[in-house]
Write a protein that holds these residues in place. Sequence first.
Motif, PDB file in Angstrom:
ATOM      1  N   SER A   1       3.542  -5.184   8.225  1.00  0.00           N
ATOM      2  CA  SER A   1       4.316  -3.976   8.549  1.00  0.00           C
ATOM      3  C   SER A   1       5.079  -3.454   7.344  1.00  0.00           C
ATOM      4  CB  SER A   1       5.310  -4.260   9.675  1.00  0.00           C
ATOM      5  OG  SER A   1       4.674  -4.483  10.886  1.00  0.00           O
ATOM      6  N   ALA A   2       5.712  -4.355   6.603  1.00  0.00           N
ATOM      7  CA  ALA A   2       6.480  -3.932   5.430  1.00  0.00           C
ATOM      8  C   ALA A   2       5.573  -3.231   4.425  1.00  0.00           C
ATOM      9  CB  ALA A   2       7.163  -5.132   4.782  1.00  0.00           C
ATOM     10  N   CYS A   3       4.425  -3.817   4.178  1.00  0.00           N
ATOM     11  CA  CYS A   3       3.487  -3.235   3.214  1.00  0.00           C
ATOM     12  C   CYS A   3       2.915  -1.931   3.753  1.00  0.00           C
ATOM     13  CB  CYS A   3       2.369  -4.240   2.929  1.00  0.00           C
ATOM     14  SG  CYS A   3       1.201  -3.665   1.688  1.00  0.00           S
ATOM     15  N   TYR A   4       2.424  -1.952   4.993  1.00  0.00           N
ATOM     16  CA  TYR A   4       1.733  -0.792   5.546  1.00  0.00           C
ATOM     17  C   TYR A   4       2.691   0.392   5.726  1.00  0.00           C
ATOM     18  CZ  TYR A   4      -1.474   2.002   8.280  1.00  0.00           C
ATOM     19  OH  TYR A   4      -2.276   3.022   8.722  1.00  0.00           O
ATOM     20  N   THR A   5       3.909   0.135   6.166  1.00  0.00           N
ATOM     21  CA  THR A   5       4.876   1.221   6.348  1.00  0.00           C
ATOM     22  C   THR A   5       5.166   1.899   5.018  1.00  0.00           C
ATOM     23  OG1 THR A   5       5.853   0.082   8.237  1.00  0.00           O
ATOM     24  CG2 THR A   5       7.188   1.797   7.212  1.00  0.00           C
TER      25      THR A   5
END
Length: 148
Positions: free
Chosen positions: A63-67
Amino acid sequence: MEKIEQVLASGNTHATVNRNPNLQRGEFGVYDLKLSAPGVESLEFIATEPHPTAEKLFAGAWSACYTTVFGIAASLKKVTLPSDYSVDIQINIGQTGAAWFLGAQFTIRVPGLETEVVEAIARLAHQICPYSKSVHGNIAIGMNIVTV
């Protein structure tokens, strides 16, 4: 690529860019986990359990990367995202017959944009995101786009 027939465990995350670092929402034995990513103000996972499962940790890292990459993909497409866009990822671990698999379900919320625009940004973000690239072709990924 096989899909999971029986889900045995799941880990869920909700990631959004936190525009108010003084705002805390965790309570009742959970906490707000703030992560950093290059070039992003602050990413926050709201109401995270104190002892997350491996599925939740994987979902949180993804999530951190994709967001972050979703915002980059939008800028590459010259689309301005609303400040309240968010990404939820659910990672499932389960079985199909005797084999074990991971699966992922994304819910991307971008109020006010056309569904087709968000889908195009989401596809580009998957092409850029190192986590998405590392699992490409290895796990089933579902996508739910919410624009209201």
